[in-house]
Write a protein that holds these residues in place. Structure first.
Motif: not given
Length: 269
Positions: A44, A46-47, A77-79, A99-100
């Motif tokens: 993850d 995404t942060r 998971c990465a935008p 994306p999530r």
């Protein structure tokens, strides 16, 4: 690192700004994940703030490729388009992009077994008969994989882990058995968050909260600890996994069934 009980995935959460230190932290996390032989590892990102992304990702790209070659599917998971663009250049089809994290975990097949594998998974209801069935399953695996010297200890370990899950968790139970690099690994996952007390030098108890420790039945994990090479607990958002690894090199001697096959194939018995 956390466990997602429903799918068997291990989840690595990255946060902050990308740096070389972050990349090597991801490498160490992947090495720990690979030891558990999960069907999926979800990363993850995404942060993550993608400053200086290109030089920081180089070590991470190498370890991602290594994990894929070990048969583990990686869910990224990465935008950030820069991140996904770099990762798409890896020469593998075992990396998927979402994306999530929630979408990634909802798209994968629970406990998927890719191709021929020394790995077995079975889901049980929390009934007393589950323990005996699990013992028979472990014995069958040891016989099939020619792990003669570890059968008794493996049956003892799975009996204790399954009995504790039936008695204390009372939820669905996932049993995964795999043989990899001369170790037989037994993992029992349930949907209860309380973790057992761990008093073993080689155990990995994460951030165990003593207020949530559970009492173990009978000899419990103390007996397991004396019977295995290593063991520990992986906590997750939907439960926990208690795992144990037993030293289990494959048997080298021929069996009567092997001799029969040789004699039937034209070779001298």
């Amino acid at each position: 690192m956390a466990a997602h009980i429903e799918t068997g995935a291990l989840v690595i959460t990255m946060a902050g700004r990308w740096s070389v230190g972050q990349a090597y932290a991801l490498q160490r996390a992947f090495e720990r994940c690979a030891a558990h032989r999960p069907p999926y590892v979800a990363v993850d990102c995404t942060r993550i703030v993608p400053d200086g992304l290109v030089p920081a990702l180089l070590p991470a790209l190498v370890v991602l490729g290594e994990s894929c070659r070990r048969g583990i599917t990686v869910l990224v998971c990465a935008p950030a388009s820069t991140l996904t663009g770099l990762l798409r250049r890896l020469p593998t089809t075992r990396i998927r992009f979402y994306p999530r994290l929630t979408e990634a975990l909802s798209r994968v097949r629970p406990y998927h077994l890719p191709g021929p594998s020394r790995r077995v998974h079975r889901r049980f209801t929390p009934s007393p008969g589950a323990v005996g069935t699990a013992r028979r399953l472990v014995r069958e695996c040891c016989e099939r994989w020619r792990l003669d010297g570890v059968t008794d200890n493996a049956q003892l370990v799975v009996s204790e882990l399954m009995a504790n899950a039936v008695e204390h968790a009372g939820t669905d139970i996932d049993l995964t058995i795999c043989h990899h690099r001369q170790h037989l690994r037994i993992a029992v996952a349930d949907r209860h968050h309380a973790v057992p007390a761990i008093d073993h030098k080689g155990a990995d108890d994460g951030d165990a909260d003593p207020r949530q420790e559970i009492a173990l039945r009978g000899r419990g994990l103390a007996l397991v600890a004396r019977s295995v090479a290593n063991w520990g607990v992986l906590r997750g958002t939907d439960g926990k996994v208690i795992w144990a690894a037993l030293a289990a090199p494959r048997a080298t001697r021929l069996r009567l069934s092997d001799l029969a096959l040789l004699s039937g194939s034209g070779y001298p018995a």
